[in-house]
Structure formats: structure tokens, C-alpha cells
Design an enzyme around this catalytic site. Structure first.
Site, PDB file in Angstrom:
ATOM      1  N   LYS A  41       0.917  -0.962  -0.090  1.00 48.07           N
ATOM      2  CA  LYS A  41      -0.021  -0.073  -0.030  1.00 48.07           C
ATOM      3  C   LYS A  41       0.947   1.414   0.085  1.00 48.07           C
ATOM      4  O   LYS A  41       2.058   1.273   0.448  1.00 48.07           O
ATOM      5  CB  LYS A  41      -1.010  -0.039   1.388  1.00 48.07           C
ATOM      6  CG  LYS A  41      -0.392  -0.079   2.651  1.00 48.07           C
ATOM      7  CD  LYS A  41      -1.110  -0.147   3.665  1.00 48.07           C
ATOM      8  CE  LYS A  41      -0.422  -0.505   5.043  1.00 48.07           C
ATOM      9  NZ  LYS A  41      -1.341  -0.892   6.053  1.00 48.07           N
ATOM     10  N   ARG A 147     -11.221   0.191  14.334  1.00 46.32           N
ATOM     11  CA  ARG A 147     -10.837   1.043  13.418  1.00 46.32           C
ATOM     12  C   ARG A 147     -11.986   0.540  12.293  1.00 46.32           C
ATOM     13  O   ARG A 147     -12.872   1.333  11.883  1.00 46.32           O
ATOM     14  CB  ARG A 147      -9.585   0.541  12.773  1.00 46.32           C
ATOM     15  CG  ARG A 147      -9.191   1.497  11.401  1.00 46.32           C
ATOM     16  CD  ARG A 147      -7.578   1.358  11.184  1.00 46.32           C
ATOM     17  NE  ARG A 147      -7.085   0.161  10.629  1.00 46.32           N
ATOM     18  CZ  ARG A 147      -5.772  -0.143  10.355  1.00 46.32           C
ATOM     19  NH1 ARG A 147      -4.831   0.786  10.266  1.00 46.32           N
ATOM     20  NH2 ARG A 147      -5.458  -1.416  10.167  1.00 46.32           N
ATOM     21  N   TYR A 276      14.573  31.056   4.980  1.00 50.49           N
ATOM     22  CA  TYR A 276      13.338  31.944   5.386  1.00 50.49           C
ATOM     23  C   TYR A 276      13.304  32.413   6.890  1.00 50.49           C
ATOM     24  O   TYR A 276      13.779  31.521   7.729  1.00 50.49           O
ATOM     25  CB  TYR A 276      12.127  31.107   5.156  1.00 50.49           C
ATOM     26  CG  TYR A 276      11.762  31.158   3.634  1.00 50.49           C
ATOM     27  CD1 TYR A 276      11.416  32.083   2.927  1.00 50.49           C
ATOM     28  CD2 TYR A 276      11.627  29.782   3.141  1.00 50.49           C
ATOM     29  CE1 TYR A 276      11.084  31.940   1.456  1.00 50.49           C
ATOM     30  CE2 TYR A 276      11.359  29.383   1.583  1.00 50.49           C
ATOM     31  CZ  TYR A 276      10.959  30.682   1.022  1.00 50.49           C
ATOM     32  OH  TYR A 276      10.791  30.369  -0.408  1.00 50.49           O
ATOM     33  N   MET A 323      10.836  24.431   0.350  1.00 51.78           N
ATOM     34  CA  MET A 323       9.822  23.419  -0.268  1.00 51.78           C
ATOM     35  C   MET A 323      10.503  22.300  -1.216  1.00 51.78           C
ATOM     36  O   MET A 323      10.674  21.232  -1.365  1.00 51.78           O
ATOM     37  CB  MET A 323       8.885  24.148  -1.337  1.00 51.78           C
ATOM     38  CG  MET A 323       7.899  23.084  -1.970  1.00 51.78           C
ATOM     39  SD  MET A 323       6.720  24.041  -3.079  1.00 51.78           S
ATOM     40  CE  MET A 323       5.716  25.121  -2.090  1.00 51.78           C
TER      41      MET A 323
HETATM   42  C1  LIG Z   1      -0.531  -1.915   6.965  1.00 52.32           C
HETATM   43  C2  LIG Z   1      -1.020  -3.167   7.391  1.00 52.32           C
HETATM   44  C3  LIG Z   1      -0.287  -4.206   7.422  1.00 52.32           C
HETATM   45  C4  LIG Z   1       1.090  -4.328   7.292  1.00 52.32           C
HETATM   46  O1  LIG Z   1       1.820  -3.748   8.479  1.00 52.32           O
HETATM   47  P1  LIG Z   1       3.259  -3.903   8.872  1.00 52.32           P
HETATM   48  O2  LIG Z   1       3.303  -3.313  10.385  1.00 52.32           O
HETATM   49  O3  LIG Z   1       4.095  -2.694   8.022  1.00 52.32           O
HETATM   50  O4  LIG Z   1       3.846  -5.030   8.655  1.00 52.32           O
HETATM   51  C5  LIG Z   1      -1.073  -5.517   7.704  1.00 52.32           C
HETATM   52  N1  LIG Z   1      -2.393  -5.455   8.018  1.00 52.32           N
HETATM   53  C6  LIG Z   1      -3.282  -4.402   7.951  1.00 52.32           C
HETATM   54  C7  LIG Z   1      -4.426  -4.552   8.212  1.00 52.32           C
HETATM   55  C8  LIG Z   1      -2.505  -3.006   7.461  1.00 52.32           C
HETATM   56  O5  LIG Z   1      -3.225  -2.093   7.360  1.00 52.32           O
END
Ligand SMILES: *Cc1c(COP(=O)(O)O)cnc(C)c1O
Length: 382
Positions: A41, A147, A276, A323
Site C-alpha cells: 500500500k 478501526r 526563510y 519546499m
Molecule cells: C499496513 C497493514 C499491515 C502491514 O503492517 P506492517 O506493520 O507494515 O507489517 C498489515 N495489516 C493491515 C490491516 C495493515 O493495515
């Protein structure tokens, strides 16, 4: 979308051999009936989702995890068409046609999803898709993260009763997420574990993929029954989930280096103000280098506390990070074109992401994900 820059020396170098090494490290500790899904992700935690996914699969990963349907579609379009892709977050039912078409495995947290998705297909005259495809999904279970997911046996029973008559869905799995595996009260893991056992006990038997392991749970909590899938994220990128160096029991290799070059050098007289707000004033005649890296590249203003590495020396940031550019103090004159290391090794020194994270009161994940889209990713692979 911002295109990565081709005319600027700021680059992220991603060593795919390190990704493969890390995947194999974790695979070696897993049981034969467990599978590893590479969590890619957020553009593979900033490393590049497609490239990391391909490297991880070559090293033995059997599936991919992403955060959204868009991320899943991007991977499918890149040619990753066979591998299961699980979307870990919740999804808008109005996207059902694409979800089916791209054979994306979604996460649901309520049976309402199916009602709305079916309605969407009916409204858009696409119900015939259901004779071609089934919808694979995993049910989210909330064991204490608060969550997403169902929280009680009663909710699961109601979910089961509702979906029993849906012949177009394929309930493949159920999962939860532990909130303290990577830090926080470790006894809370036991609380969540009891909840997990309670909730999974009432799942239909055919729901065969039951998983709870992120990196931390996969590496350090070999609980029974095991997690059928290990959703490996941060450790695949070579960072310990708790930013420990080294990671207990594992030889993790960080995969990413962030580098740039000096683009301008000058000697400023004592009293010269820099950047800045004119907050920095040279206390003597000083050599100052300008580097094309800034908060738009993910080197945020608060990272001022992190020295950059030049010619094996730690050089402090002077003045506010801009930036697109920033200034550092050099111990002596260096030519334009001299390598600057933000993350990685230089001579005997290392800017390790976990060290930076501790210094900046954050976690390695945030630093990696922050690296901006205009920074080109360059891949190394044997
Ligand atoms: C991001 C995520 C993972 C991976 O987590 P890590 O700590 O990076 O291994 C696993 N399960 C869910 C539901 C996540 O959101």
C-alpha cells in the site's frame, strides 16, 4: 500527477535484492501452510508498489495487500493479473463493476456493502457481470483496534444469516489487526487474542483464510492457531516494526537510500543570515551548500534535526528547510556534484530510517511514505 524529475539529482535508490532478502528471512520462520502477502500500500511504503510486488513474489510472496481499490487496479494494469490482491481498507460499493472486472479481493465490515453493490449493478444494467465473476472478500473483525470490523459474536451471526443467500459472493477469509504488536502495552495483545479466538469460533468453516499477522505479529508472536496469511509490510522494506536496530532474531536490510547532490556552494562571511525567516546566522565564515531537497520531496521542516552525510561526515542543516531546497553547513569546501546522503550509508556513517524516526519522534513508516512523488525511484537488482 507529478512526474518524477529527470533533471535533478535527488533520488531514492531501492535495492530489490534487500526486499527479497527480507521476504526470505520471514518466510524461513513460517510454517508450510502459511502464506506471505507483500503489503505494498501507499506505493509500497514509498518504494514503488509494482517493483516491490514483483520482487516479493519472485522471493515467495503469494499475494499482495493494498489500501484501496485504486491501488489494486494500478497493480492489475501493470500486468500483475494472477496474484490475489487484498484491499485492506473499506471500499465504496459503487465501484463494484471494476472490483469484479479486475478480480480484486475486498474487505467488508458490513453486509450493507453487498446490498448496495448489487443495487449499483442493477441500476447500471450490469447484473450480467455476476454470471462471469464472483466477488471474493474477507470480513474484517475488530478485536480492539476500533478501526474497522465486526466486534461481537452477535454481529457475526447476523452477518452470516444475511449473506447466506447471496450466491455471487465468495467469502474467503476473515482478519483482524493488533494495535500494540509494534509498540504499546503488550498485555493488550492477549486481550485482542482472546477476542480473536472468540470471534473466529463462529465463522463458517469454509472461511479458510484467517489472519492477524502484520510484520510484528508475524515475526514475534507465533500464536496458535497461526495466521494463515502474514501481511508483511515494514519488515519487508528492512525496518523493524519497533524501530529496533538490529531487529531481534532477524537480519533485516533496509532497501531504500535517499540521496542528492550539492548544486551550489559558497563561503559566507560571519553574520550572514540563511533561509526563510533569517533564523540562522553564521557565527564565523562558513562553507554553505545548497541541496535540491525540500518538504515537497518528503524532507519535512521538522527534519532539520537530522544531519545529512557528505564525504563520510555529518553535516547540520542550517536555516529552515524550503519546499524544494535546503542549506547545510560543510566542514570545508566541496565541489558541486558531491554526493549527499539523507537515508543510507556514507563512509562509516549511516542515516538509518529507524534512528531518524526515533530522533523525530515518529516511526519509520511515516518517513518512508513521506518521500514525495517527484523523487525518482531507481531500482537495483542482481
Ligand atoms: C499496513 C497493514 C499491515 C502491514 O503492517 P506492517 O506493520 O507494515 O507489517 C498489515 N495489516 C493491515 C490491516 C495493515 O493495515
Amino acid at each position: 500527477m507529478i512526474e518524477p524529475s529527470e533533471h535533478r539529482p535527488t533520488q531514492a535508490i531501492v535495492d530489490l535484492n534487500a526486499i527479497q532478502h527480507n521476504v526470505k528471512q520471514v518466510l524461513a520462520t513460517m510454517q508450510p501452510n502459511q502464506v506471505l502477502y507483500a503489503t505494498v500500500k501507499a506505493n509500497g511504503y514509498g518504494h514503488g508498489a509494482e517493483q516491490v510486488a514483483r520482487a516479493a513474489m519472485e522471493a515467495g510472496a503469494q499475494g499482495l495487500c493494498v489500501a484501496s481499490v485504486d491501488e489494486a487496479i494500478e497493480l492489475r494494469k501493470s500486468g500483475l493479473i494472477q496474484v490475489p490482491i487484498l484491499v485492506l481498507g473499506l471500499t465504496d460499493p459503487r465501484g463494484i463493476a471494476e472490483i469484479l472486472h479486475y478480480h480484486i479481493t475486498i474487505t467488508v465490515s458490513s453486509a450493507d456493502f453487498f446490498v448496495e453493490a448489487y443495487q449499483q449493478l442493477a441500476d447500471t444494467d450490469q447484473l450480467s457481470l455476476l454470471s462471469l465473476y464472483q466477488l471474493p472478500f474477507h470480513l474484517a473483525l475488530d478485536t480492539g483496534m476500533s478501526r474497522i470490523g465486526l466486534t461481537s459474536v452477535a454481529e457475526i451471526e447476523a452477518f452470516k444469516a444475511t449473506v447466506a443467500s447471496y450466491d455471487w459472493i465468495d467469502w474467503q477469509g476473515a482478519f483482524t489487526h493488533f494495535s500494540t504488536a509494534g509498540g504499546g502495552d503488550p498485555t493488550y495483545i492477549d486481550y485482542q487474542w482472546e477476542k480473536w479466538l472468540e470471534l473466529t469460533a463462529v465463522l463458517p468453516e469454509e472461511v479458510s483464510l484467517r489472519h492477524f499477522a502484520n510484520s510484528a505479529m508475524g515475526m514475534w508472536y507465533p500464536k496458535q492457531p497461526q495466521s494463515d496469511i502474514v501481511r508483511l509490510g515494514i519488515s519487508m522494506y528492512g525496518l523493524d516494526p519497533k524501530d529496533q536496530i538490529p531487529s531481534p532474531g532477524f537480519d533485516l536490510k533496509p532497501a531504500l537510500q535517499l540521496i542528492s547532490e550539492i548544486v551550489y556552494v559558497k563561503q559566507v562571511p560571519k553574520g550572514t543570515k540563511i533561509s526563510y525567516g533569517a533564523t540562522y546566522e553564521a557565527s564565523q565564515d562558513e562553507w554553505i551548500a545548497t541541496i535540491p531537497m525540500g518538504y515537497a520531496d518528503g524532507w519535512f521542516r521538522r527534519y532539520k534535526a537530522v544531519d545529512v552525510l557528505i564525504d563520510g561526515q555529518a553535516c547540520p542543516v542550517v536555516g529552515i528547510i524550503n519546499m524544494d531546497q535546503m542549506m547545510v553547513k560543510l566542514p570545508k569546501a566541496y565541489p558541486v556534484g558531491t554526493l549527499v546522503t539523507f537515508i543510507g550509508d556514507d563512509g562509516g556513517l549511516t542515516n538509518h530510517v529507524s534512528d531518524l524516526a526515533r530522533k523525530l519522534d515518529t516511526i519509520s513508516y511515516e518517513i518512508l511514505c513521506g518521500i514525495g512523488p517527484r523523487v525518482p525511484r531507481i531500482y537495483l537488482k542482481d
